[in-house]
Design a protein around this motif. Structure first.
Motif, PDB file in Angstrom:
ATOM      1  N   PRO A   1       0.797  -1.220   0.000  1.00 40.38           N
ATOM      2  CA  PRO A   1       0.000   0.000   0.000  1.00 40.38           C
ATOM      3  C   PRO A   1       0.833   1.275   0.000  1.00 40.38           C
ATOM      4  CG  PRO A   1      -0.941  -1.577   1.530  1.00 40.38           C
ATOM      5  CD  PRO A   1       0.377  -2.147   1.054  1.00 40.38           C
ATOM      6  N   ALA A   2       1.989   1.251   0.671  1.00 38.01           N
ATOM      7  CA  ALA A   2       2.829   2.456   0.700  1.00 38.01           C
ATOM      8  C   ALA A   2       3.352   2.786  -0.694  1.00 38.01           C
ATOM      9  CB  ALA A   2       3.979   2.268   1.683  1.00 38.01           C
ATOM     10  N   LEU A   3       3.795   1.781  -1.434  1.00 39.32           N
ATOM     11  CA  LEU A   3       4.284   2.003  -2.793  1.00 39.32           C
ATOM     12  C   LEU A   3       3.148   2.491  -3.698  1.00 39.32           C
ATOM     13  CD1 LEU A   3       6.468   1.923  -4.927  1.00 39.32           C
ATOM     14  CD2 LEU A   3       6.041  -0.525  -5.195  1.00 39.32           C
ATOM     15  N   LEU A   4       1.984   1.877  -3.579  1.00 37.79           N
ATOM     16  CA  LEU A   4       0.825   2.322  -4.364  1.00 37.79           C
ATOM     17  C   LEU A   4       0.471   3.762  -4.026  1.00 37.79           C
ATOM     18  CD1 LEU A   4      -1.513  -0.797  -4.232  1.00 37.79           C
ATOM     19  CD2 LEU A   4      -0.487   0.210  -6.274  1.00 37.79           C
ATOM     20  N   ALA A   5       0.486   4.103  -2.739  1.00 37.12           N
ATOM     21  CA  ALA A   5       0.143   5.462  -2.324  1.00 37.12           C
ATOM     22  C   ALA A   5       1.119   6.479  -2.896  1.00 37.12           C
ATOM     23  CB  ALA A   5       0.103   5.554  -0.798  1.00 37.12           C
ATOM     24  N   ARG A   6       2.425   6.158  -2.819  1.00 37.99           N
ATOM     25  CA  ARG A   6       3.429   7.082  -3.370  1.00 37.99           C
ATOM     26  C   ARG A   6       3.271   7.231  -4.877  1.00 37.99           C
ATOM     27  NH1 ARG A   6       6.841   4.359   0.190  1.00 37.99           N
ATOM     28  NH2 ARG A   6       7.786   3.152  -1.484  1.00 37.99           N
ATOM     29  N   THR A   7       3.044   6.115  -5.562  1.00 37.11           N
ATOM     30  CA  THR A   7       2.896   6.143  -7.018  1.00 37.11           C
ATOM     31  C   THR A   7       1.654   6.934  -7.414  1.00 37.11           C
ATOM     32  OG1 THR A   7       4.021   4.019  -7.206  1.00 37.11           O
ATOM     33  CG2 THR A   7       2.684   4.711  -9.089  1.00 37.11           C
ATOM     34  N   GLY A  10       2.140  10.625  -6.768  1.00 34.16           N
ATOM     35  CA  GLY A  10       3.057  11.217  -7.738  1.00 34.16           C
ATOM     36  C   GLY A  10       2.455  11.431  -9.110  1.00 34.16           C
ATOM     37  N   HIS A  11       1.391  10.706  -9.420  1.00 36.45           N
ATOM     38  CA  HIS A  11       0.763  10.795 -10.735  1.00 36.45           C
ATOM     39  C   HIS A  11      -0.666  11.331 -10.688  1.00 36.45           C
ATOM     40  CE1 HIS A  11       4.054   8.767 -12.810  1.00 36.45           C
ATOM     41  NE2 HIS A  11       4.117   7.946 -11.774  1.00 36.45           N
ATOM     42  N   GLY A  12      -1.101  11.802  -9.527  1.00 36.05           N
ATOM     43  CA  GLY A  12      -2.444  12.360  -9.398  1.00 36.05           C
ATOM     44  C   GLY A  12      -3.546  11.329  -9.577  1.00 36.05           C
ATOM     45  N   ILE A  13      -3.289  10.087  -9.211  1.00 34.21           N
ATOM     46  CA  ILE A  13      -4.255   9.003  -9.377  1.00 34.21           C
ATOM     47  C   ILE A  13      -5.014   8.799  -8.071  1.00 34.21           C
ATOM     48  CG2 ILE A  13      -4.479   6.505  -9.768  1.00 34.21           C
ATOM     49  CD1 ILE A  13      -1.849   6.718 -11.409  1.00 34.21           C
ATOM     50  N   THR A  14      -6.307   8.555  -8.169  1.00 32.86           N
ATOM     51  CA  THR A  14      -7.116   8.230  -6.998  1.00 32.86           C
ATOM     52  C   THR A  14      -6.861   6.775  -6.618  1.00 32.86           C
ATOM     53  OG1 THR A  14      -8.825   9.821  -7.609  1.00 32.86           O
ATOM     54  CG2 THR A  14      -9.470   8.048  -6.099  1.00 32.86           C
ATOM     55  N   LEU A  15      -6.593   6.545  -5.339  1.00 34.32           N
ATOM     56  CA  LEU A  15      -6.318   5.205  -4.827  1.00 34.32           C
ATOM     57  C   LEU A  15      -7.499   4.726  -3.998  1.00 34.32           C
ATOM     58  CD1 LEU A  15      -4.498   2.769  -4.222  1.00 34.32           C
ATOM     59  CD2 LEU A  15      -3.404   4.147  -2.432  1.00 34.32           C
ATOM     60  N   VAL A  16      -8.016   3.546  -4.323  1.00 33.66           N
ATOM     61  CA  VAL A  16      -9.054   2.898  -3.526  1.00 33.66           C
ATOM     62  C   VAL A  16      -8.411   1.696  -2.845  1.00 33.66           C
ATOM     63  CG1 VAL A  16     -11.278   1.707  -3.549  1.00 33.66           C
ATOM     64  CG2 VAL A  16     -10.873   3.627  -5.121  1.00 33.66           C
ATOM     65  N   HIS A  17      -8.511   1.674  -1.533  1.00 35.88           N
ATOM     66  CA  HIS A  17      -7.879   0.628  -0.711  1.00 35.88           C
ATOM     67  C   HIS A  17      -8.959  -0.062   0.107  1.00 35.88           C
ATOM     68  CE1 HIS A  17      -4.859  -1.199   1.933  1.00 35.88           C
ATOM     69  NE2 HIS A  17      -5.529  -0.725   2.966  1.00 35.88           N
ATOM     70  N   ALA A  53      -0.569   4.303   5.437  1.00 32.67           N
ATOM     71  CA  ALA A  53       0.212   4.606   4.231  1.00 32.67           C
ATOM     72  C   ALA A  53      -0.689   5.173   3.140  1.00 32.67           C
ATOM     73  CB  ALA A  53       0.928   3.349   3.737  1.00 32.67           C
ATOM     74  N   VAL A  54      -1.849   4.564   2.962  1.00 30.48           N
ATOM     75  CA  VAL A  54      -2.785   5.027   1.923  1.00 30.48           C
ATOM     76  C   VAL A  54      -3.268   6.440   2.228  1.00 30.48           C
ATOM     77  CG1 VAL A  54      -5.083   4.624   0.951  1.00 30.48           C
ATOM     78  CG2 VAL A  54      -3.471   2.731   1.164  1.00 30.48           C
ATOM     79  N   ALA A  55      -3.459   6.751   3.512  1.00 26.81           N
ATOM     80  CA  ALA A  55      -3.917   8.089   3.895  1.00 26.81           C
ATOM     81  C   ALA A  55      -2.905   9.168   3.496  1.00 26.81           C
ATOM     82  CB  ALA A  55      -4.192   8.144   5.392  1.00 26.81           C
ATOM     83  N   GLY A  56      -1.670   8.783   3.211  1.00 19.91           N
ATOM     84  CA  GLY A  56      -0.670   9.738   2.739  1.00 19.91           C
ATOM     85  C   GLY A  56      -0.869  10.144   1.293  1.00 19.91           C
ATOM     86  N   CYS A  57      -1.740   9.456   0.592  1.00 20.56           N
ATOM     87  CA  CYS A  57      -2.066   9.811  -0.792  1.00 20.56           C
ATOM     88  C   CYS A  57      -3.206  10.829  -0.755  1.00 20.56           C
ATOM     89  CB  CYS A  57      -2.494   8.549  -1.558  1.00 20.56           C
ATOM     90  SG  CYS A  57      -2.980   8.863  -3.268  1.00 20.56           S
ATOM     91  N   TYR A  61      -9.422   6.674  -1.049  1.00 13.94           N
ATOM     92  CA  TYR A  61     -10.590   6.148  -0.345  1.00 13.94           C
ATOM     93  C   TYR A  61     -10.159   4.866   0.352  1.00 13.94           C
ATOM     94  CZ  TYR A  61     -13.401   9.182  -3.344  1.00 13.94           C
ATOM     95  OH  TYR A  61     -13.949  10.264  -4.000  1.00 13.94           O
ATOM     96  N   VAL A  62     -10.361   4.808   1.653  1.00 14.00           N
ATOM     97  CA  VAL A  62     -10.169   3.574   2.407  1.00 14.00           C
ATOM     98  C   VAL A  62     -11.563   3.021   2.644  1.00 14.00           C
ATOM     99  CG1 VAL A  62      -9.386   2.535   4.578  1.00 14.00           C
ATOM    100  CG2 VAL A  62      -8.034   4.358   3.497  1.00 14.00           C
ATOM    101  N   MET A  63     -11.830   1.851   2.118  1.00 18.20           N
ATOM    102  CA  MET A  63     -13.149   1.226   2.216  1.00 18.20           C
ATOM    103  C   MET A  63     -13.048   0.054   3.192  1.00 18.20           C
ATOM    104  SD  MET A  63     -14.671   3.191   0.004  1.00 18.20           S
ATOM    105  CE  MET A  63     -16.232   2.411  -0.357  1.00 18.20           C
ATOM    106  N   ARG A  64     -13.664   0.197   4.358  1.00 20.01           N
ATOM    107  CA  ARG A  64     -13.573  -0.850   5.377  1.00 20.01           C
ATOM    108  C   ARG A  64     -14.552  -1.980   5.084  1.00 20.01           C
ATOM    109  NH1 ARG A  64     -11.732   2.467   9.621  1.00 20.01           N
ATOM    110  NH2 ARG A  64      -9.516   2.625   9.203  1.00 20.01           N
ATOM    111  N   SER A  65     -14.125  -3.188   5.363  1.00 19.86           N
ATOM    112  CA  SER A  65     -14.949  -4.374   5.136  1.00 19.86           C
ATOM    113  C   SER A  65     -14.804  -5.332   6.316  1.00 19.86           C
ATOM    114  CB  SER A  65     -14.514  -5.079   3.843  1.00 19.86           C
ATOM    115  OG  SER A  65     -13.194  -5.585   3.999  1.00 19.86           O
ATOM    116  N   SER A  66     -15.701  -6.292   6.362  1.00 17.48           N
ATOM    117  CA  SER A  66     -15.582  -7.373   7.336  1.00 17.48           C
ATOM    118  C   SER A  66     -16.331  -8.582   6.791  1.00 17.48           C
ATOM    119  CB  SER A  66     -16.155  -6.973   8.700  1.00 17.48           C
ATOM    120  OG  SER A  66     -17.537  -6.695   8.615  1.00 17.48           O
ATOM    121  N   TRP A  67     -15.833  -9.734   7.090  1.00 17.75           N
ATOM    122  CA  TRP A  67     -16.487 -10.990   6.740  1.00 17.75           C
ATOM    123  C   TRP A  67     -16.934 -10.977   5.276  1.00 17.75           C
ATOM    124  CZ3 TRP A  67     -19.086 -14.210  10.951  1.00 17.75           C
ATOM    125  CH2 TRP A  67     -18.417 -14.060  12.159  1.00 17.75           C
TER     126      TRP A  67
END
Length: 129
Positions: A1-7, A10-17, A53-57, A61-67
């Motif tokens: 996730p840290a590498l994805l967040a940095r990438t 750096g490229h103005g891409i929205t990250l969904v985690h 790490a994702v919050a550094g982007c 969007y951090v999407m929480r899930s369970s089960w």
């Protein structure tokens, strides 16, 4: 996730985690977006670290899930299959054992996909959901 967040940053891409309820200790009946992390396991600690790490982007969007349950392999199908085996007199499985100290709420994969497309399509504020 840290590498994805940095990438992505750096490229103005929205990250969904897609995250997990394992970032919490399970003492609260309902979790909200502002609840502090309180993981009980190494897995939960690594999921929390990924969330941080994702919050550094800036666009995330951090999407929480369970089960999580969907069309593929899942807990419900596994339990049904094991129960069918116990009911089969030719199968040597005599009982199903499973943890019984957990409560959870299912996240259906179709609902999660719909939620992801919703936050993206509606340009919802970035953050945790």
């Amino acid at each position: 996730p840290a590498l994805l967040a940095r990438t992505c940053a750096g490229h103005g891409i929205t990250l969904v985690h897609v995250s997990s309820d394992y970032v919490f200790d399970g003492t609260a009946e309902v979790h909200d977006e502002d609840e502090p992390f309180s993981p009980l396991s190494v897995y939960g600690q690594t999921k929390a670290a990924g969330d941080i790490a994702v919050a550094g982007c800036p666009r995330h969007y951090v999407m929480r899930s369970s089960w999580v349950i969907g069309e593929g392999h899942n807990f419900v199908k596994t339990m049904k299959g094991l129960s069918d085996r116990v009911a089969d007199p030719e199968d040597r499985l005599t009982q199903v054992t499973v943890v019984d100290d957990q409560l959870g709420r299912l996240t259906f994969t179709r609902d999660m996909a719909g939620a992801i497309f919703h936050v993206l399509g509606s340009h919802a504020p970035y953050g945790t959901y």
